[in-house]
Design a protein around this motif. Structure first.
Motif, PDB file in Angstrom:
ATOM      1  N   LEU A   1      52.006  29.392  23.043  1.00  0.00           N
ATOM      2  CA  LEU A   1      52.554  28.446  23.867  1.00  0.00           C
ATOM      3  C   LEU A   1      51.750  28.145  24.923  1.00  0.00           C
ATOM      4  CD1 LEU A   1      56.005  30.229  24.804  1.00  0.00           C
ATOM      5  CD2 LEU A   1      55.802  28.090  23.633  1.00  0.00           C
ATOM      6  N   LEU A   2      51.382  27.038  25.418  1.00  0.00           N
ATOM      7  CA  LEU A   2      50.689  26.638  26.355  1.00  0.00           C
ATOM      8  C   LEU A   2      51.076  26.862  27.801  1.00  0.00           C
ATOM      9  CD1 LEU A   2      49.599  23.068  25.354  1.00  0.00           C
ATOM     10  CD2 LEU A   2      48.375  25.092  25.016  1.00  0.00           C
ATOM     11  N   SER A   3      49.988  27.338  28.660  1.00  0.00           N
ATOM     12  CA  SER A   3      50.398  27.870  30.160  1.00  0.00           C
ATOM     13  C   SER A   3      50.602  26.704  30.741  1.00  0.00           C
ATOM     14  CB  SER A   3      49.179  28.569  30.427  1.00  0.00           C
ATOM     15  OG  SER A   3      49.224  29.668  29.697  1.00  0.00           O
ATOM     16  N   LYS A   4      51.725  27.075  31.864  1.00  0.00           N
ATOM     17  CA  LYS A   4      52.126  25.963  32.712  1.00  0.00           C
ATOM     18  C   LYS A   4      51.987  26.656  34.023  1.00  0.00           C
ATOM     19  CE  LYS A   4      54.468  22.882  29.739  1.00  0.00           C
ATOM     20  NZ  LYS A   4      55.789  22.948  28.999  1.00  0.00           N
ATOM     21  N   ALA A   5      51.678  25.630  34.955  1.00  0.00           N
ATOM     22  CA  ALA A   5      51.884  26.266  36.525  1.00  0.00           C
ATOM     23  C   ALA A   5      52.751  25.030  37.280  1.00  0.00           C
ATOM     24  CB  ALA A   5      50.633  26.291  37.117  1.00  0.00           C
ATOM     25  N   TYR A   6      53.242  25.523  38.507  1.00  0.00           N
ATOM     26  CA  TYR A   6      54.474  24.574  39.337  1.00  0.00           C
ATOM     27  C   TYR A   6      53.368  24.234  40.575  1.00  0.00           C
ATOM     28  CZ  TYR A   6      58.418  22.850  41.157  1.00  0.00           C
ATOM     29  OH  TYR A   6      59.198  21.938  41.873  1.00  0.00           O
ATOM     30  N   CYS A   7      53.600  22.943  40.842  1.00  0.00           N
ATOM     31  CA  CYS A   7      52.926  22.614  41.916  1.00  0.00           C
ATOM     32  C   CYS A   7      54.134  22.097  42.918  1.00  0.00           C
ATOM     33  CB  CYS A   7      51.839  21.165  41.657  1.00  0.00           C
ATOM     34  SG  CYS A   7      51.477  20.743  43.010  1.00  0.00           S
ATOM     35  N   TYR A   8      53.752  22.767  44.125  1.00  0.00           N
ATOM     36  CA  TYR A   8      54.897  22.851  45.278  1.00  0.00           C
ATOM     37  C   TYR A   8      54.749  21.298  45.781  1.00  0.00           C
ATOM     38  CZ  TYR A   8      56.631  27.187  44.325  1.00  0.00           C
ATOM     39  OH  TYR A   8      57.216  28.304  43.854  1.00  0.00           O
TER      40      TYR A   8
ATOM     41  N   ILE B   1      59.365  34.135  13.323  1.00  0.00           N
ATOM     42  CA  ILE B   1      58.469  33.210  14.141  1.00  0.00           C
ATOM     43  C   ILE B   1      58.553  33.635  15.609  1.00  0.00           C
ATOM     44  CG2 ILE B   1      57.964  30.935  14.796  1.00  0.00           C
ATOM     45  CD1 ILE B   1      59.782  30.294  12.211  1.00  0.00           C
ATOM     46  N   LEU B   2      57.245  34.109  16.319  1.00  0.00           N
ATOM     47  CA  LEU B   2      57.266  34.430  17.589  1.00  0.00           C
ATOM     48  C   LEU B   2      56.443  33.278  18.168  1.00  0.00           C
ATOM     49  CD1 LEU B   2      56.134  38.209  17.376  1.00  0.00           C
ATOM     50  CD2 LEU B   2      58.126  37.271  17.872  1.00  0.00           C
ATOM     51  N   GLN B   3      56.829  33.147  19.548  1.00  0.00           N
ATOM     52  CA  GLN B   3      56.285  32.214  20.684  1.00  0.00           C
ATOM     53  C   GLN B   3      55.531  33.178  21.640  1.00  0.00           C
ATOM     54  OE1 GLN B   3      58.860  29.068  21.760  1.00  0.00           O
ATOM     55  NE2 GLN B   3      57.954  27.848  20.226  1.00  0.00           N
ATOM     56  N   ILE B   4      54.305  33.179  21.535  1.00  0.00           N
ATOM     57  CA  ILE B   4      53.557  33.946  22.648  1.00  0.00           C
ATOM     58  C   ILE B   4      52.616  33.069  23.404  1.00  0.00           C
ATOM     59  CG2 ILE B   4      51.678  35.734  22.764  1.00  0.00           C
ATOM     60  CD1 ILE B   4      52.745  36.881  20.137  1.00  0.00           C
ATOM     61  N   GLY B   5      52.844  33.246  24.817  1.00  0.00           N
ATOM     62  CA  GLY B   5      52.137  32.675  25.884  1.00  0.00           C
ATOM     63  C   GLY B   5      50.772  32.709  25.614  1.00  0.00           C
ATOM     64  N   GLU B   6      49.858  31.921  25.956  1.00  0.00           N
ATOM     65  CA  GLU B   6      48.441  32.059  25.547  1.00  0.00           C
ATOM     66  C   GLU B   6      47.707  33.001  26.512  1.00  0.00           C
ATOM     67  OE1 GLU B   6      46.200  28.343  25.825  1.00  0.00           O
ATOM     68  OE2 GLU B   6      47.001  27.852  27.802  1.00  0.00           O
ATOM     69  N   PHE B   7      48.199  33.321  27.553  1.00  0.00           N
ATOM     70  CA  PHE B   7      47.390  34.209  28.609  1.00  0.00           C
ATOM     71  C   PHE B   7      47.973  35.834  28.138  1.00  0.00           C
ATOM     72  CE2 PHE B   7      47.260  31.373  32.306  1.00  0.00           C
ATOM     73  CZ  PHE B   7      46.048  30.729  31.480  1.00  0.00           C
ATOM     74  N   SER B   8      49.145  36.046  27.287  1.00  0.00           N
ATOM     75  CA  SER B   8      49.360  37.329  26.976  1.00  0.00           C
ATOM     76  C   SER B   8      48.053  37.920  25.982  1.00  0.00           C
ATOM     77  CB  SER B   8      50.850  37.488  26.477  1.00  0.00           C
ATOM     78  OG  SER B   8      51.069  36.236  25.692  1.00  0.00           O
ATOM     79  N   CYS B   9      47.848  39.080  26.118  1.00  0.00           N
ATOM     80  CA  CYS B   9      46.614  39.314  25.611  1.00  0.00           C
ATOM     81  C   CYS B   9      47.069  40.160  24.033  1.00  0.00           C
ATOM     82  CB  CYS B   9      45.786  40.499  26.188  1.00  0.00           C
ATOM     83  SG  CYS B   9      45.079  39.765  27.912  1.00  0.00           S
TER      84      CYS B   9
END
Ligand SMILES: [Zn+2]
Length: 113
Positions: A67-74, A30-38
């Protein structure tokens, strides 16, 4: 090709796990792959089949979880779910370029006996 190097890395990791855990035959990888990796899912399946022949992964099923992408808000000091078309924090509307996940490729789990 991008996918070939990923799969050869995955098979190496699985073999290492097999030795550590005394697994002789792997049933599932089972692999988890970020949704932005092509990653092309259909070619990765094919490459896995080809490259795993003769290894402990032979005949194993490859399962890919996105995997859903996430960003960090400063501003808010929080992570928020990111869309490629919308990088704004839902709380303060600040645009964040600090992507914390979405590009990773992780070996999540193997199952076998
Ligand atoms: Zn914010």
């Amino acid at each position: 090709m991008h996918e070939i190097s990923i799969i050869s890395y995955v098979i190496d990791m699985v073999e290492e796990q097999c030795i550590k855990n005394n697994i002789t035959k792997v049933a599932k990888v089972i692999l988890q792959i970020g949704e932005f990796s092509c990653i092309d899912n259909s070619s990765i399946d094919f490459i896995f089949k080809e490259m795993s022949s003769g290894s402990c992964c032979e005949g194993a099923k490859l399962i890919i979880e996105k995997l859903l992408s996430k960003a960090y808000c400063y501003n808010c000091h929080k992570e928020f779910p990111l869309k490629i078309t919308n990088k704004k924090c839902p709380i303060c509307n600040h645009v964040s370029s600090e992507i914390t996940s979405g590009y990773e490729i992780l070996l999540y789990r193997i199952e076998g006996e």
